[in-house]
Design an enzyme around this catalytic site. Structure first.
Site, mmCIF file in Angstrom:
data_model
loop_
_atom_site.group_PDB
_atom_site.id
_atom_site.type_symbol
_atom_site.label_atom_id
_atom_site.label_comp_id
_atom_site.label_asym_id
_atom_site.label_seq_id
_atom_site.Cartn_x
_atom_site.Cartn_y
_atom_site.Cartn_z
ATOM 1 C CB CYS A 1 -3.858 -2.106 7.011
ATOM 2 S SG CYS A 1 -2.612 -3.570 6.635
ATOM 3 C CB THR B 1 -0.998 -0.024 1.083
ATOM 4 O OG1 THR B 1 -1.745 -1.356 0.948
ATOM 5 C CG2 THR B 1 -1.998 1.093 1.700
ATOM 6 C CE LYS C 1 0.512 -0.307 7.027
ATOM 7 N NZ LYS C 1 0.022 0.039 5.466
HETATM 8 P P1 NAD Z 1 4.899 -7.089 6.889
HETATM 9 O O1 NAD Z 1 6.065 -7.216 7.592
HETATM 10 O O2 NAD Z 1 3.868 -8.920 6.864
HETATM 11 O O3 NAD Z 1 6.073 -7.929 5.469
HETATM 12 C C1 NAD Z 1 7.103 -7.386 5.425
HETATM 13 C C2 NAD Z 1 7.991 -8.104 4.746
HETATM 14 O O4 NAD Z 1 8.746 -7.667 3.705
HETATM 15 C C3 NAD Z 1 8.795 -8.329 5.797
HETATM 16 O O5 NAD Z 1 9.142 -9.886 6.010
HETATM 17 C C4 NAD Z 1 10.550 -8.109 5.764
HETATM 18 O O6 NAD Z 1 11.732 -8.272 6.749
HETATM 19 C C5 NAD Z 1 9.873 -7.853 3.778
HETATM 20 N N1 NAD Z 1 11.187 -6.846 3.381
HETATM 21 C C6 NAD Z 1 11.660 -5.397 3.488
HETATM 22 N N2 NAD Z 1 12.163 -5.208 2.908
HETATM 23 C C7 NAD Z 1 12.807 -5.748 1.877
HETATM 24 C C8 NAD Z 1 13.119 -6.085 0.729
HETATM 25 N N3 NAD Z 1 14.653 -5.102 0.489
HETATM 26 N N4 NAD Z 1 13.667 -7.686 0.487
HETATM 27 C C9 NAD Z 1 13.425 -8.519 0.999
HETATM 28 N N5 NAD Z 1 12.103 -8.872 1.843
HETATM 29 C C10 NAD Z 1 11.839 -7.215 2.877
HETATM 30 O O7 NAD Z 1 4.090 -6.332 5.838
HETATM 31 P P2 NAD Z 1 2.657 -6.862 5.534
HETATM 32 O O8 NAD Z 1 1.908 -6.856 6.281
HETATM 33 O O9 NAD Z 1 2.563 -8.297 4.818
HETATM 34 O O10 NAD Z 1 2.203 -5.756 4.372
HETATM 35 C C11 NAD Z 1 3.120 -5.665 3.609
HETATM 36 C C12 NAD Z 1 2.326 -4.456 2.300
HETATM 37 O O11 NAD Z 1 1.081 -4.484 2.209
HETATM 38 C C13 NAD Z 1 1.363 -3.073 3.536
HETATM 39 O O12 NAD Z 1 2.327 -2.045 2.454
HETATM 40 C C14 NAD Z 1 0.660 -3.231 4.144
HETATM 41 O O13 NAD Z 1 0.175 -1.951 3.663
HETATM 42 C C15 NAD Z 1 -0.001 -4.008 2.578
HETATM 43 N N6 NAD Z 1 -1.073 -4.790 3.127
HETATM 44 C C16 NAD Z 1 -1.721 -5.526 4.260
HETATM 45 C C17 NAD Z 1 -2.098 -6.278 4.569
HETATM 46 C C18 NAD Z 1 -2.553 -6.679 5.135
HETATM 47 O O14 NAD Z 1 -3.308 -7.848 5.957
HETATM 48 N N7 NAD Z 1 -1.264 -7.242 6.307
HETATM 49 C C19 NAD Z 1 -3.433 -6.084 3.232
HETATM 50 C C20 NAD Z 1 -3.471 -5.160 2.096
HETATM 51 C C21 NAD Z 1 -2.483 -4.573 2.312
HETATM 52 C C1 UGA Z 2 -8.489 -4.570 6.752
HETATM 53 C C2 UGA Z 2 -9.048 -4.293 5.087
HETATM 54 O O1 UGA Z 2 -10.081 -5.550 5.843
HETATM 55 C C3 UGA Z 2 -9.048 -5.771 3.873
HETATM 56 O O2 UGA Z 2 -9.773 -5.565 2.710
HETATM 57 C C4 UGA Z 2 -7.364 -4.703 3.781
HETATM 58 O O3 UGA Z 2 -6.815 -5.251 2.968
HETATM 59 C C5 UGA Z 2 -6.503 -4.808 4.945
HETATM 60 O O4 UGA Z 2 -6.944 -3.770 6.134
HETATM 61 C C6 UGA Z 2 -5.327 -4.082 5.026
HETATM 62 O O5 UGA Z 2 -4.685 -3.140 4.068
HETATM 63 O O6 UGA Z 2 -3.944 -4.744 5.461
HETATM 64 P P1 UGA Z 2 -8.123 -6.097 8.707
HETATM 65 O O7 UGA Z 2 -6.955 -5.045 9.392
HETATM 66 O O8 UGA Z 2 -7.577 -7.588 8.697
HETATM 67 O O9 UGA Z 2 -8.414 -5.638 6.437
HETATM 68 O O10 UGA Z 2 -8.859 -6.831 8.789
HETATM 69 P P2 UGA Z 2 -10.834 -6.071 8.748
HETATM 70 O O11 UGA Z 2 -11.449 -7.572 8.938
HETATM 71 O O12 UGA Z 2 -10.785 -5.038 7.921
HETATM 72 O O13 UGA Z 2 -10.495 -5.427 10.366
HETATM 73 C C7 UGA Z 2 -10.642 -4.269 11.184
HETATM 74 C C8 UGA Z 2 -10.501 -3.999 11.823
HETATM 75 O O14 UGA Z 2 -12.096 -3.209 12.333
HETATM 76 C C9 UGA Z 2 -10.428 -5.058 13.193
HETATM 77 O O15 UGA Z 2 -9.905 -4.448 14.243
HETATM 78 C C10 UGA Z 2 -11.841 -5.191 12.998
HETATM 79 O O16 UGA Z 2 -12.468 -5.618 15.095
HETATM 80 C C11 UGA Z 2 -12.545 -4.078 12.756
HETATM 81 N N1 UGA Z 2 -14.120 -4.308 12.685
HETATM 82 C C12 UGA Z 2 -14.295 -4.333 11.683
HETATM 83 C C13 UGA Z 2 -14.943 -3.370 13.567
HETATM 84 O O17 UGA Z 2 -14.950 -2.755 14.596
HETATM 85 N N2 UGA Z 2 -16.023 -2.997 13.229
HETATM 86 C C14 UGA Z 2 -16.732 -4.003 11.802
HETATM 87 O O18 UGA Z 2 -17.943 -3.718 12.086
HETATM 88 C C15 UGA Z 2 -15.689 -4.773 11.212
#
Ligand code: NAD
Ligand code: UGA
Length: 441
Positions: free
Chosen positions: A259, A122, A262
């Site tokens: 997410c 993101t 932030k």
């Molecule tokens: P994370 O911290 O779990 O994983 C990131 C990984 O990248 C780490 O293991 C880190 O060591 C590795 N890394 C960093 N720099 C690197 C490099 N130069 N080479 C190789 N590895 C490297 O993060 P995440 O939760 O997977 O999130 C990643 C991105 O996806 C973020 O931008 C987040 O906002 C977005 N996102 C996360 C979610 C979610 O549910 N976690 C959902 C949608 C989008």
């Molecule tokens: C969220 C989005 O739902 C995903 O689509 C997105 O990809 C992701 O963030 C991301 O960018 O990382 P996630 O953080 O895994 O996913 O969890 P959610 O199920 O969305 O819940 C987020 C928070 O909202 C939790 O703390 C949950 O308890 C709260 N929530 C959710 C409420 O308080 N009320 C609701 O009705 C739904």
């Protein structure tokens, strides 16, 4: 078979890698964290995500999914490089894209002409343009820069990836966008093509709108607490309107996780960078903070006259189905209770080891019934299914007090009220067992 590198083996990188392998591609995960990489190479997963272990084991066994830290070996063989590294919040709220840019620089050292870069992380609108400047500086011909934001949720990540509502592809050239879309050929979902900046901003808009719905319902809940109405019923009434829909209308402790917090802050920063106030976004954030403080106030009121005042907390993860405690509301409330000299006993089915690292000085119990022992009040902070099925008669017997703050509007108020509990919402409403039958779950 197309060879794809996925840089970053965290939540998104691992799910992306395993699912692209499931779609028939050859996947190399590149991870720079040595201990994480060692785990992956020995067949262990560093995260808890339902269903990921099966895909991970299956495709490692087929030889379709492997892990390395060696860009020089992986990148020249790849037609696509997905960037799935972390983009944490900087102190000023802006997204820190330095990990993305560093990963891209290293990829470009080894890229072959015609490589397609795909940003899954993101990132703020315009990051793709910065990446494009790095491509120009590298001099590697024909490298295209695209954006493919990820919408998966922790706890249901595999299904979200393989059966998404939509696939978003942001590209400046139609050919690159089509190439990326073709990687998802086995997925039954509309592909929405748009400009790269649009794709980048759409991801923030999507998370911020979901957070807005929740904060909005928390605002309604605060009004309900004063006006004498039931927010769960309002959510069902409002959500029955097909223009609105029922999802993400649950009031309570508010949103946490890695997410929403932030991304809302980063969107506020983007707005400010473009001279916009971001008025709604500021309010969304403020309401979310207020919920945690309000839950603390409810608990403090409930235990205030008690010697050795003790609160039990059920659930530490930011939501059920994950061991992730990042920005979990429970942790903030516990922090406030401790500051106030109130003892805390806590349970979570899987997040306790993570919580223990950041909050070592509270009581952790493997059994939720032990949490109840001697408590003056309980907080339901995460609606794990096992909490809904607890033997509440036993819980009541083991507690000293009888107040439950239901931070997720998940408990059976009628049953608990009959057992002598006082069920409060975060806003302080004494929850009613007298709701209309047609509206009960
Ligand atoms: P994370 O911290 O779990 O994983 C990131 C990984 O990248 C780490 O293991 C880190 O060591 C590795 N890394 C960093 N720099 C690197 C490099 N130069 N080479 C190789 N590895 C490297 O993060 P995440 O939760 O997977 O999130 C990643 C991105 O996806 C973020 O931008 C987040 O906002 C977005 N996102 C996360 C979610 C979610 O549910 N976690 C959902 C949608 C989008
Ligand atoms: C969220 C989005 O739902 C995903 O689509 C997105 O990809 C992701 O963030 C991301 O960018 O990382 P996630 O953080 O895994 O996913 O969890 P959610 O199920 O969305 O819940 C987020 C928070 O909202 C939790 O703390 C949950 O308890 C709260 N929530 C959710 C409420 O308080 N009320 C609701 O009705 C739904």
């Amino acid at each position: 078979m197309t060879t794809v590198s996925v840089i970053g083996a965290g939540y998104v990188g691992l799910v992306t890698g395993a699912c692209l392998a499931e779609l028939g591609h050859q996947v190399v995960g590149i991870e720079c964290d040595r201990s994480r990489l060692a785990m992956l190479c020995s067949g262990e997963l560093p995260i808890h995500e339902p269903g990921l272990d099966e895909l991970f084991a299956k495709h490692r066994a087929f030889g379709r999914l492997c892990f390395t830290d060696d860009y020089a070996a992986a990148i020249p063989a790849s037609s696509f490089a997905f960037i799935a590294v972390n983009t944490p919040a900087r102190l000023d709220g802006r997204a820190d894209t330095s990990f993305v840019l560093a990963a891209v620089r290293t990829v470009l050292e080894y890229a072959r002409p015609g490589l397609t870069l795909v940003t899954k992380s993101t990132v703020p609108a315009g990051t793709g343009d910065e990446i494009e400047r790095l491509v120009e500086l590298s001099g590697v011909p024909g490298v295209e820069v695209t954006a493919n934001p990820e919408f998966l949720r922790e706890g249901s990540a595999i299904a979200d990836f393989l059966q998404p509502d939509r696939i978003v592809v942001g590209a400046e050239g139609a050919a690159a966008g089509t190439r990326v879309a073709q990687l998802f050929a086995g997925v039954q979902a509309p592909v929405l093509h748009c400009s790269r900046r649009t794709a980048e901003l759409a991801k923030y808009a999507s998370n911020a709108l979901l957070a807005t719905r929740i904060s909005f319902m928390n605002e309604i809940e605060a009004i309900c607490a004063r006006a004498g109405a039931e927010v769960e019923d309002i959510a069902r009434i409002v959500g029955a309107d097909r223009r609105i829909g029922p999802a993400f209308l649950s009031a309570g402790l508010g949103w946490g996780g890695s997410c929403f917090p932030k991304d809302v802050r980063a969107l506020i920063a983007t707005a400010a960078d473009h001279g916009e106030e971001g008025a709604i976004l500021h309010a969304v954030l403020r309401v979310n903070r207020r919920q945690r403080e309000a839950a603390f106030e409810r608990l403090r009121e409930a235990v205030s006259c008690r010697d050795g005042a003790t609160v039990g907390v059920l659930g530490l993860a930011f939501k059920p189905g994950t061991d992730d405690i990042r920005e979990a509301p429970a942790l903030d409330v516990i922090g406030r209770l401790i500051e106030d000299g109130i003892r805390v006993r806590a349970h979570d089915p899987i997040a306790m080891p993570n919580a223990q690292r950041s909050l070592p000085h509270i009581g952790y119990f493997e059994d939720p019934y032990e949490v109840a022992d001697g408590c003056d009040a309980l907080l339901l902070a995460t609606e794990w299914p096992e909490y809904l099925d607890l033997d509440w008669r036993t819980m009541r017997r083991r507690m000293r007090g009888a107040v439950i703050v239901d931070g997720r509007h998940a408990l059976d108020v009628e049953r608990l009220t009959a057992l002598g509990f006082t069920c409060l919402s975060v806003g302080g409403r004494r929850r009613s067992a007298q709701r209309q039958p047609a509206l009960r779950r």
